[in-house]
Scaffold this motif. Sequence first.
Motif, mmCIF file in Angstrom:
data_model
loop_
_atom_site.group_PDB
_atom_site.id
_atom_site.type_symbol
_atom_site.label_atom_id
_atom_site.label_comp_id
_atom_site.label_asym_id
_atom_site.label_seq_id
_atom_site.Cartn_x
_atom_site.Cartn_y
_atom_site.Cartn_z
ATOM 1 N N ASP A 1 117.139 -5.989 17.763
ATOM 2 C CA ASP A 1 116.488 -4.778 17.273
ATOM 3 C C ASP A 1 116.238 -4.836 15.764
ATOM 4 O O ASP A 1 116.188 -3.806 15.094
ATOM 5 N N GLY B 1 114.739 -4.706 12.241
ATOM 6 C CA GLY B 1 113.635 -3.879 11.762
ATOM 7 C C GLY B 1 112.982 -4.437 10.521
ATOM 8 O O GLY B 1 113.182 -5.606 10.160
ATOM 9 N N PHE B 2 112.226 -3.587 9.855
ATOM 10 C CA PHE B 2 111.462 -3.980 8.674
ATOM 11 C C PHE B 2 112.378 -4.560 7.592
ATOM 12 O O PHE B 2 112.138 -5.647 7.079
ATOM 13 N N LEU C 1 109.148 -6.933 18.639
ATOM 14 C CA LEU C 1 108.802 -6.900 17.224
ATOM 15 C C LEU C 1 107.281 -6.866 17.056
ATOM 16 O O LEU C 1 106.575 -7.753 17.527
ATOM 17 N N ARG C 2 106.792 -5.826 16.376
ATOM 18 C CA ARG C 2 105.354 -5.675 16.181
ATOM 19 C C ARG C 2 104.853 -6.644 15.111
ATOM 20 O O ARG C 2 105.505 -6.860 14.090
ATOM 21 N N ARG D 1 102.409 -6.312 12.989
ATOM 22 C CA ARG D 1 102.135 -5.662 11.708
ATOM 23 C C ARG D 1 103.411 -5.515 10.900
ATOM 24 O O ARG D 1 103.426 -5.772 9.690
ATOM 25 N N THR D 2 104.484 -5.085 11.557
ATOM 26 C CA THR D 2 105.771 -4.946 10.869
ATOM 27 C C THR D 2 106.231 -6.284 10.319
ATOM 28 O O THR D 2 106.673 -6.392 9.175
ATOM 29 N N TYR D 3 106.111 -7.307 11.145
ATOM 30 C CA TYR D 3 106.512 -8.655 10.753
ATOM 31 C C TYR D 3 105.697 -9.148 9.560
ATOM 32 O O TYR D 3 106.243 -9.702 8.605
ATOM 33 N N VAL E 1 103.911 -7.471 7.190
ATOM 34 C CA VAL E 1 104.133 -6.759 5.925
ATOM 35 C C VAL E 1 105.525 -7.074 5.364
ATOM 36 O O VAL E 1 105.675 -7.342 4.162
ATOM 37 N N ALA E 2 106.539 -7.060 6.223
ATOM 38 C CA ALA E 2 107.899 -7.350 5.766
ATOM 39 C C ALA E 2 108.008 -8.781 5.252
ATOM 40 O O ALA E 2 108.726 -9.055 4.279
ATOM 41 N N SER E 3 107.287 -9.687 5.876
ATOM 42 C CA SER E 3 107.353 -11.092 5.478
ATOM 43 C C SER E 3 106.798 -11.306 4.078
ATOM 44 O O SER E 3 107.414 -11.991 3.251
#
Length: 205
Positions: A120, A122-123, A148-149, A151-153, A155-157
């Motif tokens: 689980d 997250g960002f 894991l979405r 888009r989240t991956y 931007v966080a990356s």
Amino acid sequence: MKANILIVIVLSALVALGIWQWEWDMSWIESWIGLHPVLGAGIYIVLVAASVVLLPFSSLPLLPFATQYFGTVVAALLSAAGWWVGCLIAFQIARLGRRHLERFTSLEAIDRLEGKVPADIGFGGIVVLRMILPVDVVSFALGLLKQLRFRTYAVASIIGILPFSFVLSYAGGKLGDRQFLPFALAVVGMVVVIVVIRRLWMRHR
């Protein structure tokens, strides 16, 4: 512990290459980049991205060259762009299926890392992973997390990649200029930050 050893080995290779390159006549590369700056930047981004996907190649030895010819800030941005594009490609390869990973990386390494990554995550967790672990294997492992979405991956990356791209670019530039003390301070500071963030993250988990 293994991650710290890997950092030392990679940075030692970076130092060795930086010392070696001082004996080269690189004026022709500088002239070519001066005539084709956009193409040169594009080639560098492609090489950096390929180093993420095509293990076990590393783009770190290219940093002294990039910083010398593009400058610290531009080299950092180009490196971040290459690592980011590479990690997005690796993520999508993993999404295609585990059988495709065999062509790019060791499944044993993926399995070990996958067991350490919370299902689980997250960002914030992705940002931390980008700071404390190599870009390549993490990208493949996170791609296997179906919930894991993308888009989240993505931007966080890029948020996790950017700080260290500037530190590494600065260090590579100082190494290329034979300024060993600023180089050593940058490297030691980066390693300390990585170790602290890693311990805090592990304690939080």
